[in-house]
Design a protein around this motif. Structure first.
Motif, short mmCIF file in Angstrom:
data_model
loop_
_atom_site.label_atom_id
_atom_site.label_comp_id
_atom_site.label_asym_id
_atom_site.label_seq_id
_atom_site.Cartn_x
_atom_site.Cartn_y
_atom_site.Cartn_z
N GLY A 10 45.40 45.23 38.09
CA GLY A 10 46.84 45.09 37.94
C GLY A 10 47.30 43.66 37.73
O GLY A 10 48.40 43.43 37.22
N THR A 11 46.47 42.69 38.09
CA THR A 11 46.85 41.29 37.96
C THR A 11 47.12 40.89 36.52
O THR A 11 47.99 40.05 36.24
CB THR A 11 45.75 40.38 38.55
N LEU A 12 46.39 41.49 35.59
CA LEU A 12 46.52 41.11 34.19
C LEU A 12 47.45 42.02 33.40
O LEU A 12 47.57 41.87 32.17
CB LEU A 12 45.13 41.11 33.53
N ASP A 13 48.13 42.95 34.06
CA ASP A 13 48.95 43.94 33.35
C ASP A 13 50.00 43.30 32.45
O ASP A 13 50.23 43.77 31.33
CB ASP A 13 49.63 44.87 34.35
N ASP A 14 50.68 42.28 32.90
CA ASP A 14 51.78 41.68 32.13
C ASP A 14 51.43 40.31 31.57
O ASP A 14 52.32 39.55 31.19
CB ASP A 14 53.02 41.55 33.02
N VAL A 15 50.14 40.00 31.53
CA VAL A 15 49.71 38.68 31.03
C VAL A 15 49.54 38.73 29.52
O VAL A 15 48.80 39.55 28.99
CB VAL A 15 48.39 38.26 31.69
N ALA A 16 50.25 37.84 28.82
CA ALA A 16 50.19 37.80 27.37
C ALA A 16 49.48 36.53 26.90
O ALA A 16 49.24 35.60 27.70
CB ALA A 16 51.60 37.84 26.78
N VAL A 17 49.17 36.47 25.61
CA VAL A 17 48.55 35.27 25.04
C VAL A 17 49.49 34.08 25.24
O VAL A 17 50.70 34.18 25.01
CB VAL A 17 48.26 35.48 23.54
N GLY A 18 48.95 32.97 25.70
CA GLY A 18 49.75 31.79 25.97
C GLY A 18 50.11 31.62 27.42
O GLY A 18 50.50 30.52 27.85
N ALA A 19 49.99 32.69 28.19
CA ALA A 19 50.31 32.62 29.62
C ALA A 19 49.16 32.00 30.39
O ALA A 19 48.04 31.87 29.89
CB ALA A 19 50.61 34.02 30.16
N GLU A 20 49.45 31.59 31.62
CA GLU A 20 48.42 31.01 32.47
C GLU A 20 47.98 32.03 33.52
O GLU A 20 48.79 32.78 34.05
CB GLU A 20 48.93 29.76 33.18
N VAL A 21 46.68 32.04 33.80
CA VAL A 21 46.11 32.89 34.85
C VAL A 21 45.45 31.98 35.87
O VAL A 21 44.65 31.10 35.50
CB VAL A 21 45.09 33.89 34.29
N LEU A 22 45.80 32.18 37.14
CA LEU A 22 45.24 31.36 38.21
C LEU A 22 44.11 32.10 38.89
O LEU A 22 44.29 33.22 39.38
CB LEU A 22 46.32 31.02 39.24
N LEU A 23 42.94 31.49 38.91
CA LEU A 23 41.82 32.01 39.69
C LEU A 23 41.84 31.32 41.04
O LEU A 23 41.75 30.09 41.12
CB LEU A 23 40.49 31.70 38.99
N ASP A 24 41.95 32.11 42.11
CA ASP A 24 41.91 31.51 43.44
C ASP A 24 41.00 32.36 44.33
O ASP A 24 40.24 33.18 43.83
CB ASP A 24 43.32 31.39 44.04
N GLY A 25 41.06 32.16 45.62
CA GLY A 25 40.20 32.92 46.52
C GLY A 25 38.73 32.63 46.25
O GLY A 25 38.36 31.53 45.80
N ALA A 26 37.90 33.63 46.48
CA ALA A 26 36.45 33.46 46.31
C ALA A 26 36.08 33.15 44.87
O ALA A 26 35.19 32.33 44.61
CB ALA A 26 35.72 34.72 46.79
N GLU A 27 36.78 33.80 43.91
CA GLU A 27 36.46 33.56 42.50
C GLU A 27 36.83 32.13 42.09
O GLU A 27 36.06 31.45 41.40
CB GLU A 27 37.20 34.58 41.63
#
Length: 256
Positions: A10-27
């Motif tokens: 569900g984290t990537l459901d509304d993520v479009a090209v050009g947007a930023e995705v934050l990897l946190d936690g264990a990953e």
């Protein structure tokens, strides 16, 4: 191939090209401190349910990595889905089966407390065991760079398994058409010669424990509609039988 990291479904459901995705936690911690990724490096991020985004790292923190999405793909769920009903086994052999089956491409895993299973999940061990298998499947999916992580169901007894086979829906009771194959070293039909039905939604493979499937269990499952099949002339361990059979099915389905 770019390294693959995973985020919650569900984290990537509304993520479009050009947007930023934050990897946190264990990953994020692994990417920043173990893999030591650098700004400009390309990463792939999957949600375990078929969505994958790819992009360049724009920032690296102490335990976080930020990626700017350059592309987004949706991997459809395979049809037929491959389901492994793996009997609990001692010595970590069942966990070895889960790992290899995931790398080969299984879509769902069902722990089975068979009559001859030496290992038993009871009380608090039930959820701990399921969580352990789920973690193994998660890591194996990353190793195999899979966009989808197989789900791990709650364990079933032989009675429950037979009931699910009879209902034709051992992977969730949703009315899908299912074929159930039980590995039997002396089965009359070879799996390599078995022809998958054209309109099947799921192929379920049942693998016994280290002591084999009890005769009464064979009768009960076969009576409920399962088909006995064998791999070859040798008897494989429970840790290798399931993965070997899945590899045969992947070939029969034209995926390999």
């Amino acid at each position: 191939m770019a390294s693959l990291y995973t985020v919650d479904a569900g984290t990537l459901d509304d993520v479009a090209v050009g947007a930023e995705v934050l990897l946190d936690g264990a990953e994020g911690r692994h990417a920043a401190t173990v893999a030591r990724v650098r700004v400009g490096e390309t990463l792939r991020i999957a949600d375990g349910a078929g969505t994958v985004v790819t992009g360049a790292v724009s920032a690296v923190g102490r335990d976080t990595v930020t990626v700017v999405v350059a592309s987004r793909t949706e991997e459809p769920a395979p049809r037929p889905a491959l389901v492994l009903v793996q009997a609990l086994a001692k010595g970590g052999r069942d966990e070895m089966a889960v790992q290899a089956a995931t790398e080969i491409g299984v879509d769902r895993i069902v722990p089975w407390s068979a009559a001859r299973s030496v290992s038993r999940w009871e009380g608090t061990k039930v959820e701990k065991g399921r969580a352990r298998w789920a973690a193994i499947a998660h890591e194996a999916a990353k190793q195999a760079v899979r966009a989808r992580v197989p789900a791990v169901d709650a364990p079933v007894t032989t009675a429950q398994l037979a009931g699910l086979v009879a209902a034709g829906a051992p992977a969730g009771g949703d009315g899908t058409r299912t074929v159930v194959l039980v590995l039997d070293p002396v089965g009359a039909e070879r799996l390599s010669a078995w022809v998958p039905p054209a309109d099947v939604d799921e192929i379920v493979l049942v693998v016994g424990p280290e002591g084999g499937i009890d005769g009464s269990e064979f009768d009960r499952l076969e009576g409920a509609g399962a088909v006995r099949v064998r791999l070859g002339d040798t008897v494989l361990r429970t840790s290798t039988a399931g993965p070997a059979a899945l590899a045969v099915l992947q070939t029969r389905l034209g995926r390999w």
